[in-house]
Design an enzyme around this catalytic site. Structure first.
Site, PDB file in Angstrom:
ATOM      1  CB  CYS A   1      50.690  20.371  26.876  1.00  0.00           C
ATOM      2  SG  CYS A   1      50.723  20.315  28.735  1.00  0.00           S
TER       3      CYS A   1
ATOM      4  CB  CYS B   1      46.525  14.952  26.643  1.00  0.00           C
ATOM      5  SG  CYS B   1      45.551  16.472  26.678  1.00  0.00           S
TER       6      CYS B   1
ATOM      7  CG  ASP C   1      23.823  10.832  25.851  1.00  0.00           C
ATOM      8  OD1 ASP C   1      24.740  10.183  25.670  1.00  0.00           O
ATOM      9  OD2 ASP C   1      23.723  12.326  25.909  1.00  0.00           O
TER      10      ASP C   1
ATOM     11  CB  CYS D   1      30.205   8.406  26.156  1.00  0.00           C
ATOM     12  SG  CYS D   1      29.278   7.536  27.593  1.00  0.00           S
TER      13      CYS D   1
HETATM   14  N1  SAH Z   1      22.154  13.999  27.333  1.00  0.00           N
HETATM   15  C1  SAH Z   1      22.544  14.409  28.658  1.00  0.00           C
HETATM   16  C2  SAH Z   1      23.977  13.605  29.119  1.00  0.00           C
HETATM   17  C3  SAH Z   1      23.832  11.993  29.303  1.00  0.00           C
HETATM   18  S1  SAH Z   1      25.086  11.496  30.268  1.00  0.00           S
HETATM   19  C4  SAH Z   1      22.872  15.768  28.738  1.00  0.00           C
HETATM   20  O1  SAH Z   1      23.376  16.224  27.750  1.00  0.00           O
HETATM   21  O2  SAH Z   1      22.854  16.283  29.669  1.00  0.00           O
HETATM   22  C5  SAH Z   1      24.310  10.029  30.891  1.00  0.00           C
HETATM   23  C6  SAH Z   1      23.262  10.552  31.993  1.00  0.00           C
HETATM   24  O3  SAH Z   1      22.380   9.322  32.414  1.00  0.00           O
HETATM   25  C7  SAH Z   1      23.743  11.064  33.088  1.00  0.00           C
HETATM   26  O4  SAH Z   1      23.081  12.255  33.454  1.00  0.00           O
HETATM   27  C8  SAH Z   1      23.638  10.088  34.370  1.00  0.00           C
HETATM   28  O5  SAH Z   1      23.145  10.848  35.545  1.00  0.00           O
HETATM   29  C9  SAH Z   1      22.277   9.417  33.715  1.00  0.00           C
HETATM   30  N2  SAH Z   1      21.902   8.136  34.250  1.00  0.00           N
HETATM   31  C10 SAH Z   1      22.634   7.129  34.681  1.00  0.00           C
HETATM   32  N3  SAH Z   1      22.241   5.932  34.851  1.00  0.00           N
HETATM   33  C11 SAH Z   1      20.807   6.201  34.615  1.00  0.00           C
HETATM   34  C12 SAH Z   1      19.717   5.227  34.599  1.00  0.00           C
HETATM   35  N4  SAH Z   1      19.774   4.077  34.967  1.00  0.00           N
HETATM   36  N5  SAH Z   1      18.515   5.779  34.512  1.00  0.00           N
HETATM   37  C13 SAH Z   1      18.526   7.125  34.105  1.00  0.00           C
HETATM   38  N6  SAH Z   1      19.656   7.933  33.931  1.00  0.00           N
HETATM   39  C14 SAH Z   1      20.666   7.426  34.288  1.00  0.00           C
END
Ligand code: SAH
Length: 481
Positions: free
Chosen positions: A73, A82, A405, A432
């Site tokens: 890029c 990036c 997650d 992540c």
């Molecule tokens: N697996 C999900 C993405 C997860 S990302 C998918 O594919 O859609 C993490 C998520 O956790 C986000 O959607 C965020 O809004 C949520 N989150 C953040 N803090 C939280 C909490 N204390 N309890 C429940 N959800 C939460």
């Protein structure tokens, strides 16, 4: 050390920081140098100095690292998007694996992590210390093609010095627009779409937004593409309630193959938040559709959707595999977002419960369950650390498998405590942020769970981010099945 601000010095890059900056050392003093890669010898200019470390600007690569490549890029350095383009993709993957491995060792204090090529290779009964059975660290899942993988882009609009309408990306940590209509992480159709928007603006006298004066209309263009369906969505974010001569724009955009949804979002606030809350539909059903695996998702301008659907499928398939479902299990999916993992799991489980804090995401999750005819899922709006203990104390809920997650900050201790109390056979942790992952794994490992395997997945090539999926098993107790 006698280097002062603005001095230029030569240093060898020995390491890279979590966020992808090169690290060099001179007389025990540590320099962070953005855009320098491990193995380079560089000339750098001291910019900002603290007691034991400082930041320097890369001036010249004196001896390039064997892993250095020419960034594809042309604006890779100015644009903050990036961090690793100057490192070969192969080395990027190694860097990401190493980062996760290091965090498991340093933060998680696991002294039994063993690299393994696959699931079956014998990693021996190595018990390098106190941590029990070896943890299988499987090879990272890289991308077959680490370019043009993003299905979503948000382009800011502005004017250049000559008063011409420009669009591109904000330069790292600023709001200066770097003109670039063809980010190589995004799809090729972004450019003709942006050209059409600019032509419409010129033709109809529509001004781009100016942050300083809070005047002008067009702030951003959100473009999303369904990779499996080819459906395209365009949503203009405007500082007003109406788009003049909207049919000129709609007729022009409709000429693009796949154009399915055209809308605008009203955002009249002085804010860094891109999207406004109200969406006005101009053409199409108000959403596009895409698939991850066999599961169909409806994506509207405000819904969350993973930006790299190809790697998401690999990551979530791995999570599903680690969950080890046979059809009879009750599964909890914590931090479930729009239910991507929940719906994946539901295909193989008896019942899946999802918990998520954002109500709109849960509305999407329910809608997605419905359009797929998936009936064995139930979603709760709330904090994982509140919903789970509450359901456990009051309802005595049960889980065979719990999937988490969480966002970067990881799981709340209350949530982890409840998981331990509920004592599922398996916990699948999708992360992540490997630092909080390592912290949480240690917490679970000290309370009756054994980490069996770890696998990274590259969802964001050329950035320093990495996703990881981990399987933990409950240690076998007496009277266990
Ligand atoms: N697996 C999900 C993405 C997860 S990302 C998918 O594919 O859609 C993490 C998520 O956790 C986000 O959607 C965020 O809004 C949520 N989150 C953040 N803090 C939280 C909490 N204390 N309890 C429940 N959800 C939460």
């Amino acid at each position: 050390m006698d280097i002062k601000k603005n001095d230029v010095f030569t240093v060898q890059i020995e390491d890279m920081s979590e966020d992808g900056a090169g690290i060099g050392k001179l007389d025990g003093y540590i320099w962070f140098i953005k855009d320098a890669v491990i193995g380079d010898v560089v000339e750098a200019k001291a910019m900002k100095m603290k007691k034991s470390y400082g930041f320097a600007r890369l001036m010249k690569v004196v001896e390039p690292s064997p892993h250095r490549v020419e960034p594809k890029c042309p604006v890779a350095r100015q644009c903050g998007g990036c961090q690793l383009q100057a490192l070969s993709y192969e080395e990027q993957l190694k860097f990401k694996e190493q980062k996760v491995y290091n965090n498991l060792v340093r933060i998680g204090k696991f002294d039994n992590v063993v690299h393994a090529l696959d699931e079956t290779v014998d990693i021996g009964a190595k018990s390098a210390g106190s941590c029990g059975k070896p943890i299988r660290f499987l090879p990272i899942m890289g991308m077959d093609e680490p370019w043009r993988y993003r299905n979503k882009a948000q382009f800011p609009f502005g004017k250049d010095r000559n008063g011409e309408i420009v669009t591109g990306f904000y330069a790292g940590r600023t709001h200066d627009i770097i003109e670039n209509e063809d980010c190589l992480l995004g799809v090729e159709s972004n450019r003709p779409i942006l050209d059409k928007i600019k032509s419409y603006m010129k033709q109809c006298g529509v001004e781009p937004y100016d942050e300083e004066t809070h005047r002008g209309l067009v702030r951003h263009a959100l473009i999303r593409v369904g990779f499996k369906t080819g459906e395209i969505m365009v949503c203009l974010v405007i500082n007003g309630i109406k788009l003049p001569e909207e049919s000129v724009l709609v007729d022009s955009l409709k000429e693009i193959e796949g154009m399915t949804s055209i809308s605008y979002s009203v955002n009249r606030d002085k804010t860094n938040v891109i999207m406004g809350k109200d969406i006005v539909n101009l053409y199409g059903p108000g959403y596009i559709t895409d698939y991850i695996g066999d599961v169909k998702y409806r994506i509207s301008p405000l819904s969350f959707y993973q930006v790299n659907p190809v790697q998401t499928e690999k990551l979530y398939s791995t999570a599903l595999e680690y969950a080890g479902l046979t059809g009879g299990e009750t599964v909890w999916d914590l931090y479930c977002g729009i239910g991507t993992i929940s719906l994946f799991l539901a295909q193989k489980a008896k019942k899946v419960y999802g918990v998520e804090i954002v109500p709109e995401a849960i509305a999407d999750a329910r809608e997605n369950a419905k359009i797929n005819g998936i009936n064995n899922v139930e979603f709760y709006v709330g904090k994982a650390e509140e919903v789970l203990p509450e359901q456990y104390e009051k309802e005595g809920i049960y889980a065979d498998v719990i999937v988490v997650d969480p966002p970067r900050k990881g799981c709340d201790e209350l949530c982890l405590d409840t998981i331990v109390k509920m004592s599922p056979k398996r916990v699948v942790y999708v992360s992540c942020d490997s630092a909080t992952l390592a912290r949480d794994l240690r917490y679970l490992a000290d309370r009756g769970y054994e980490v069996e395997k770890v696998r990274c997945c590259d969802m964001f090539g050329h950035s320093s981010h990495v996703e990881t999926v981990v399987l933990l098993n409950r240690e076998i107790k007496k009277n266990d099945d």
